[in-house]
Motif scaffolding. Structure first.
Motif, PDB file in Angstrom:
ATOM      1  N   SER A   1       0.830  -1.204   0.000  1.00 39.22           N
ATOM      2  CA  SER A   1       0.000   0.000   0.000  1.00 39.22           C
ATOM      3  C   SER A   1       0.864   1.253   0.000  1.00 39.22           C
ATOM      4  O   SER A   1       0.599   2.211  -0.740  1.00 39.22           O
ATOM      5  CB  SER A   1      -0.929   0.008   1.223  1.00 39.22           C
ATOM      6  N   MET A   2       1.906   1.262   0.814  1.00 40.51           N
ATOM      7  CA  MET A   2       2.828   2.402   0.839  1.00 40.51           C
ATOM      8  C   MET A   2       3.543   2.550  -0.504  1.00 40.51           C
ATOM      9  O   MET A   2       3.774   3.663  -0.983  1.00 40.51           O
ATOM     10  CB  MET A   2       3.848   2.232   1.969  1.00 40.51           C
TER      11      MET A   2
ATOM     12  N   TYR B   1       2.314   1.727  -3.464  1.00 46.57           N
ATOM     13  CA  TYR B   1       1.386   2.274  -4.443  1.00 46.57           C
ATOM     14  C   TYR B   1       1.132   3.758  -4.213  1.00 46.57           C
ATOM     15  O   TYR B   1       0.966   4.529  -5.168  1.00 46.57           O
ATOM     16  CB  TYR B   1       0.069   1.493  -4.415  1.00 46.57           C
ATOM     17  N   ILE B   2       1.100   4.189  -2.956  1.00 51.99           N
ATOM     18  CA  ILE B   2       0.941   5.616  -2.668  1.00 51.99           C
ATOM     19  C   ILE B   2       2.153   6.391  -3.191  1.00 51.99           C
ATOM     20  O   ILE B   2       2.020   7.455  -3.808  1.00 51.99           O
ATOM     21  CB  ILE B   2       0.750   5.841  -1.150  1.00 51.99           C
TER      22      ILE B   2
ATOM     23  N   LEU C   1       1.922   6.718  -6.899  1.00 53.36           N
ATOM     24  CA  LEU C   1       0.957   7.735  -7.309  1.00 53.36           C
ATOM     25  C   LEU C   1       1.623   9.110  -7.354  1.00 53.36           C
ATOM     26  O   LEU C   1       1.476   9.850  -8.347  1.00 53.36           O
ATOM     27  CB  LEU C   1      -0.224   7.751  -6.342  1.00 53.36           C
ATOM     28  N   PHE C   2       2.364   9.454  -6.311  1.00 53.18           N
ATOM     29  CA  PHE C   2       3.036  10.752  -6.289  1.00 53.18           C
ATOM     30  C   PHE C   2       4.144  10.818  -7.336  1.00 53.18           C
ATOM     31  O   PHE C   2       4.393  11.873  -7.928  1.00 53.18           O
ATOM     32  CB  PHE C   2       3.607  11.028  -4.889  1.00 53.18           C
TER      33      PHE C   2
END
Length: 326
Positions: free
Chosen positions: A162-163, A165-166, A169-170
């Motif tokens: 999850s980290m 993928y975040i 995104l940035f």
């Protein structure tokens, strides 16, 4: 993206699947789902085998039908159905859902490359190529590998991925912002520029650029927002004579034109042979333009041989064409 990146993305998606209670509660479902997301992350690129036939077919069809809307729906059914045959106690619905997500993610990330995909086919055959991520991006690949190593050392896979993928995104947002800034800089550097092409490289701040004006083609590089123009070519209308009309019927020339939106042309004569060459201006490398289409014709405009693809020297091109100027 390249095969290696698709593989690490598939494995990472398998880690995210651990957030699904139906997966973590059943070891057989877990095995099937992890297998499904890895296979699904690679399946759309099965059309790479077209390269064994010839480059013209490959250029026209790679990332075409296998990345289309029907394919995105069909691949998960084939993958889930095939794996269910080996793992009949697996949860078929969740196996299909995660396989679908893997296939969708593969096609989705490919649209950010310069090559793009026909992801909206059959609604539209237009190639969708956002051109913000290089086919191989070392930051994306390295971030996935790092996340997988952290997971391997005992970190919670759901939180770790999850980290990841975040962070991705940035990273993608930063790439879009940089591309927009470079396009703005190109317009300031080349007044009246149209058909501006800004393509990524493996280096974050290094981008390829190409653009047209009414009279010229411009080719260069961007380092951040600093624009360096390396080549300037006078634009010439393609002649509508018998030679060019015959050349346009060649499959390699047709494949090149279907793929390349920004190119220039040359006609050369070597003894009894005419050469028509189309040169893609988007991929300049070490003072050379490696993506070309070349066709040779005799004095009666019959096609002798032809080639399209990536060639990084004239000697290799001549060997491909089995032709000599002498």
């Amino acid at each position: 993206m390249d095969t290696g990146t698709h593989i690490v993305m598939g494995i990472s998606l398998g880690g995210l699947a651990m957030a699904d209670p139906a997966v973590v509660s059943n070891p057989i479902t877990m095995t099937a789902v992890v297998s499904g997301v890895i296979i699904g992350s690679l399946a759309p690129d099965i059309d790479t085998v077209l390269k064994l036939r010839d480059n013209a077919v490959y250029i026209r069809h790679h990332r075409g039908a296998t990345h289309s809307i029907p394919a995105v729906l069909l691949w998960p059914l084939l993958i889930a159905g095939g794996l269910y045959f080996f793992f009949p106690e697996a949860n078929l619905l969740h196996l299909w859902l995660w396989s679908f997500l893997a296939v969708f993610l593969h096609v989705f990330v490919d649209i950010f490359n310069s090559y793009g995909t026909q992801a909206l086919r059959p609604i539209s055959n237009r190639w969708i190529a956002l051109g913000v991520i290089n086919t191989f991006d070392p930051i994306i690949f390295g971030a996935h590998v790092l996340a997988l190593i952290i997971w391997a050392f005992g970190a919670n896979p759901v939180w770790t991925i999850s980290m990841l993928y975040i962070a991705m995104l940035f990273y993608y947002l930063a790439r879009f912002a940089l591309q927009a800034a470079i396009k703005h800089a190109v317009l300031n550097t080349i007044p009246g520029a149209t058909n501006v092409f800004v393509a990524p490289t493996m280096r974050f701040f290094h981008w390829r650029i190409a653009a047209d004006t009414d009279r010229h083609h411009f080719v260069g590089r961007a380092y951040g927002r600093t624009i360096n123009i390396y080549d300037k070519f006078m634009k010439k209308e393609m002649p509508e004579n018998n030679l060019m009309q015959a050349a346009m019927k060649d499959k390699n020339i047709a494949a090149f034109i279907s793929f390349s939106p920004l190119y220039r042309w040359e006609i050369n004569e070597y003894g009894e042979v005419f050469e028509v060459r189309l040169i893609d201006l988007r991929y300049r490398s070490n003072d050379y333009y490696p993506f070309v289409a070349v066709v040779h014709l005799d004095k009666d405009y019959n096609i002798i041989n032809s080639y399209t693809g990536w060639i990084f020297s004239e000697d290799k091109l001549r060997k491909k064409l089995d032709f000599s100027h002498n």
